[in-house]
Design a protein around this motif. Sequence first.
Motif, PDB file in Angstrom:
ATOM      1  N   TYR A 136       0.812  -1.220   0.000  1.00  0.00           N
ATOM      2  CA  TYR A 136       0.000   0.000   0.000  1.00  0.00           C
ATOM      3  C   TYR A 136       0.847   1.273   0.000  1.00  0.00           C
ATOM      4  O   TYR A 136       0.358   2.341   0.337  1.00  0.00           O
ATOM      5  CB  TYR A 136      -0.955  -0.027   1.201  1.00  0.00           C
ATOM      6  CG  TYR A 136      -2.040  -1.058   1.030  1.00  0.00           C
ATOM      7  CD1 TYR A 136      -3.297  -0.709   0.560  1.00  0.00           C
ATOM      8  CD2 TYR A 136      -1.804  -2.408   1.305  1.00  0.00           C
ATOM      9  CE1 TYR A 136      -4.290  -1.653   0.374  1.00  0.00           C
ATOM     10  CE2 TYR A 136      -2.787  -3.368   1.122  1.00  0.00           C
ATOM     11  CZ  TYR A 136      -4.028  -2.985   0.659  1.00  0.00           C
ATOM     12  OH  TYR A 136      -5.006  -3.934   0.464  1.00  0.00           O
ATOM     13  N   GLY A 137       2.096   1.155  -0.412  1.00  0.00           N
ATOM     14  CA  GLY A 137       2.972   2.303  -0.584  1.00  0.00           C
ATOM     15  C   GLY A 137       3.791   2.121  -1.842  1.00  0.00           C
ATOM     16  O   GLY A 137       3.973   0.993  -2.327  1.00  0.00           O
ATOM     17  N   VAL A 138       4.295   3.212  -2.381  1.00  0.00           N
ATOM     18  CA  VAL A 138       5.053   3.184  -3.633  1.00  0.00           C
ATOM     19  C   VAL A 138       6.545   3.232  -3.332  1.00  0.00           C
ATOM     20  O   VAL A 138       6.997   4.030  -2.509  1.00  0.00           O
ATOM     21  CB  VAL A 138       4.669   4.376  -4.536  1.00  0.00           C
ATOM     22  CG1 VAL A 138       5.573   4.448  -5.758  1.00  0.00           C
ATOM     23  CG2 VAL A 138       3.208   4.261  -4.962  1.00  0.00           C
ATOM     24  N   HIS A 139       7.296   2.379  -3.997  1.00  0.00           N
ATOM     25  CA  HIS A 139       8.765   2.401  -3.933  1.00  0.00           C
ATOM     26  C   HIS A 139       9.284   2.476  -5.364  1.00  0.00           C
ATOM     27  O   HIS A 139       8.766   1.808  -6.259  1.00  0.00           O
ATOM     28  CB  HIS A 139       9.274   1.136  -3.242  1.00  0.00           C
ATOM     29  CG  HIS A 139      10.739   1.180  -2.909  1.00  0.00           C
ATOM     30  ND1 HIS A 139      11.728   1.031  -3.862  1.00  0.00           N
ATOM     31  CD2 HIS A 139      11.384   1.376  -1.738  1.00  0.00           C
ATOM     32  CE1 HIS A 139      12.913   1.117  -3.288  1.00  0.00           C
ATOM     33  NE2 HIS A 139      12.737   1.334  -1.999  1.00  0.00           N
ATOM     34  N   ALA A 300       5.732  -4.218  12.602  1.00  0.00           N
ATOM     35  CA  ALA A 300       5.891  -3.958  11.170  1.00  0.00           C
ATOM     36  C   ALA A 300       7.368  -3.859  10.808  1.00  0.00           C
ATOM     37  O   ALA A 300       8.140  -3.182  11.490  1.00  0.00           O
ATOM     38  CB  ALA A 300       5.188  -2.657  10.791  1.00  0.00           C
ATOM     39  N   ILE A 301       7.770  -4.541   9.746  1.00  0.00           N
ATOM     40  CA  ILE A 301       9.133  -4.411   9.242  1.00  0.00           C
ATOM     41  C   ILE A 301       9.270  -3.016   8.637  1.00  0.00           C
ATOM     42  O   ILE A 301       8.419  -2.602   7.844  1.00  0.00           O
ATOM     43  CB  ILE A 301       9.414  -5.475   8.158  1.00  0.00           C
ATOM     44  CG1 ILE A 301       9.306  -6.876   8.750  1.00  0.00           C
ATOM     45  CG2 ILE A 301      10.804  -5.274   7.544  1.00  0.00           C
ATOM     46  CD1 ILE A 301       9.343  -7.980   7.719  1.00  0.00           C
ATOM     47  N   ASN A 308       2.138  -0.057   4.790  1.00  0.00           N
ATOM     48  CA  ASN A 308       0.828  -0.698   4.933  1.00  0.00           C
ATOM     49  C   ASN A 308       0.151  -0.287   6.242  1.00  0.00           C
ATOM     50  O   ASN A 308      -1.053  -0.012   6.273  1.00  0.00           O
ATOM     51  CB  ASN A 308       0.984  -2.219   4.887  1.00  0.00           C
ATOM     52  CG  ASN A 308       1.564  -2.715   3.581  1.00  0.00           C
ATOM     53  OD1 ASN A 308       1.528  -2.030   2.565  1.00  0.00           O
ATOM     54  ND2 ASN A 308       2.127  -3.909   3.591  1.00  0.00           N
ATOM     55  N   ALA A 309       0.933  -0.257   7.323  1.00  0.00           N
ATOM     56  CA  ALA A 309       0.390   0.135   8.631  1.00  0.00           C
ATOM     57  C   ALA A 309      -0.092   1.577   8.611  1.00  0.00           C
ATOM     58  O   ALA A 309      -1.169   1.896   9.145  1.00  0.00           O
ATOM     59  CB  ALA A 309       1.454  -0.068   9.712  1.00  0.00           C
ATOM     60  N   ASN A 310       0.685   2.461   7.998  1.00  0.00           N
ATOM     61  CA  ASN A 310       0.288   3.870   7.921  1.00  0.00           C
ATOM     62  C   ASN A 310      -0.987   4.042   7.103  1.00  0.00           C
ATOM     63  O   ASN A 310      -1.859   4.857   7.443  1.00  0.00           O
ATOM     64  CB  ASN A 310       1.413   4.699   7.300  1.00  0.00           C
ATOM     65  CG  ASN A 310       2.621   4.800   8.223  1.00  0.00           C
ATOM     66  OD1 ASN A 310       2.492   4.647   9.433  1.00  0.00           O
ATOM     67  ND2 ASN A 310       3.788   5.045   7.659  1.00  0.00           N
ATOM     68  N   PHE A 311      -1.115   3.276   6.020  1.00  0.00           N
ATOM     69  CA  PHE A 311      -2.328   3.325   5.200  1.00  0.00           C
ATOM     70  C   PHE A 311      -3.559   2.953   6.026  1.00  0.00           C
ATOM     71  O   PHE A 311      -4.588   3.636   5.986  1.00  0.00           O
ATOM     72  CB  PHE A 311      -2.186   2.383   3.995  1.00  0.00           C
ATOM     73  CG  PHE A 311      -3.477   2.091   3.297  1.00  0.00           C
ATOM     74  CD1 PHE A 311      -4.038   3.024   2.433  1.00  0.00           C
ATOM     75  CD2 PHE A 311      -4.143   0.900   3.512  1.00  0.00           C
ATOM     76  CE1 PHE A 311      -5.250   2.762   1.798  1.00  0.00           C
ATOM     77  CE2 PHE A 311      -5.347   0.624   2.881  1.00  0.00           C
ATOM     78  CZ  PHE A 311      -5.901   1.564   2.027  1.00  0.00           C
ATOM     79  N   LEU A 312      -3.451   1.863   6.784  1.00  0.00           N
ATOM     80  CA  LEU A 312      -4.578   1.414   7.603  1.00  0.00           C
ATOM     81  C   LEU A 312      -4.974   2.456   8.637  1.00  0.00           C
ATOM     82  O   LEU A 312      -6.159   2.737   8.830  1.00  0.00           O
ATOM     83  CB  LEU A 312      -4.217   0.108   8.318  1.00  0.00           C
ATOM     84  CG  LEU A 312      -4.080  -1.130   7.443  1.00  0.00           C
ATOM     85  CD1 LEU A 312      -3.492  -2.283   8.247  1.00  0.00           C
ATOM     86  CD2 LEU A 312      -5.429  -1.536   6.850  1.00  0.00           C
ATOM     87  N   MET A 317      -8.934   1.935   9.368  1.00  0.00           N
ATOM     88  CA  MET A 317      -9.237   0.512   9.199  1.00  0.00           C
ATOM     89  C   MET A 317      -8.368  -0.343  10.106  1.00  0.00           C
ATOM     90  O   MET A 317      -8.534  -1.564  10.166  1.00  0.00           O
ATOM     91  CB  MET A 317      -9.050   0.098   7.733  1.00  0.00           C
ATOM     92  CG  MET A 317     -10.026   0.804   6.805  1.00  0.00           C
ATOM     93  SD  MET A 317      -9.962   0.268   5.087  1.00  0.00           S
ATOM     94  CE  MET A 317      -8.433   1.000   4.521  1.00  0.00           C
ATOM     95  N   GLY A 318      -7.441   0.317  10.800  1.00  0.00           N
ATOM     96  CA  GLY A 318      -6.563  -0.414  11.690  1.00  0.00           C
ATOM     97  C   GLY A 318      -5.862   0.528  12.649  1.00  0.00           C
ATOM     98  O   GLY A 318      -5.884   1.746  12.482  1.00  0.00           O
TER      99      GLY A 318
END
Length: 361
Positions: A136-139, A300-301, A308-312, A317-318
């Motif tokens: 859920y993030g761009v690299h 979270a790694i 992903n955690a920041n997105f949630l 949603m989390g």
Amino acid sequence: MRILILTCATGGGHLRAAAALEKYIRETTTHEVIQMDFLKSIGKLLDKTICDSYLFMAKKTPSLFGRLYKTTNKDNPLADFVPRTTELLALQLYPRLAEVAPDVIISVHPFATEMISGLKERRRITCPLICLMTDYGVHKAWIAPNVDAYVVACDDMVNDLRRLGIPKEHIYPYGIPVHDVFFDKEDQAKLLTEMDLEPEVPTVLFMAGSMGVSNIVDLYRGLCSSPLDLQIIIITGNNKKLYKLFESEIPNSSKKTKLIQFTTEVERFMHASDLIITKPGGLTVSEALACNLPLAVFDAIPGQEEDNANFLQTHDMGVRVTKENFSAVVSSLIEHKERLRRMRESCRTFDKSRANENIVA
């Protein structure tokens, strides 16, 4: 049409996304679909070296992994090293690609995207290349000059890709492919009864297999010390050591607990639960969201799991939890049912149930 999906075993998420899409194509179309592990196709030694190095860094030296993730997301010599390396490997992969002769290639890994882009540059490959991003993030490792379409997890990623020079018409926020069973809503009370659990008691699911052994046992003990009425499901996956630890721990617990080892029916336990405790891998997050199941993410790694955690958290949603605040945060969510209901509604609103259908179309 012959569709080639390129995968590799650096983490299970790539493989699960590829498997979900492959299954959908086989069941709903007449297209031929082939899944290929591009590292194994080049050589077993290379595959073992890269996969083992990735897993070692992610599990044993996560801070180093995070620094590399951030460093390679900027313009510098280290970031430029990867394209040069994959260009050499692409020439070794090409004979296998020529044998398959695909009409379209879907890549679920940045190395494969870079390889096929290089072969398209040399006109060795002329078919369309679709890059399917599984977090859920761009690299910038995912970005290559000859990609015909980027399928991304969410709308948030569109502007990030545009800032990296990708035209908007090449970006499709369809979502990460997951198996349809995660979207098939089941009767929670019925599932809990079948599992010998109480239908009216809040249920917390631990996806524990990939977490640190001591950490997850401590989290469990902390939650069991809560005065709240709740019950727990623990899935340890292939982690036999963790399973044995919980086998000896659960008889002394004050909370009713169901212990599961490896299962091919994760979706049933997600549909039966009110909250999931897990590491925020891209596919686990996507599967939980498909079940409209709020997440409490732990350990979270640094890198894509942080994204992903920041997105949630941004989209309610989390929540992110630490070892220190875990019991308080989870107990608060269970106690304040309205907050948990709002989070579940946010998961429901984030509807990517047509991801497979849209990708195929």
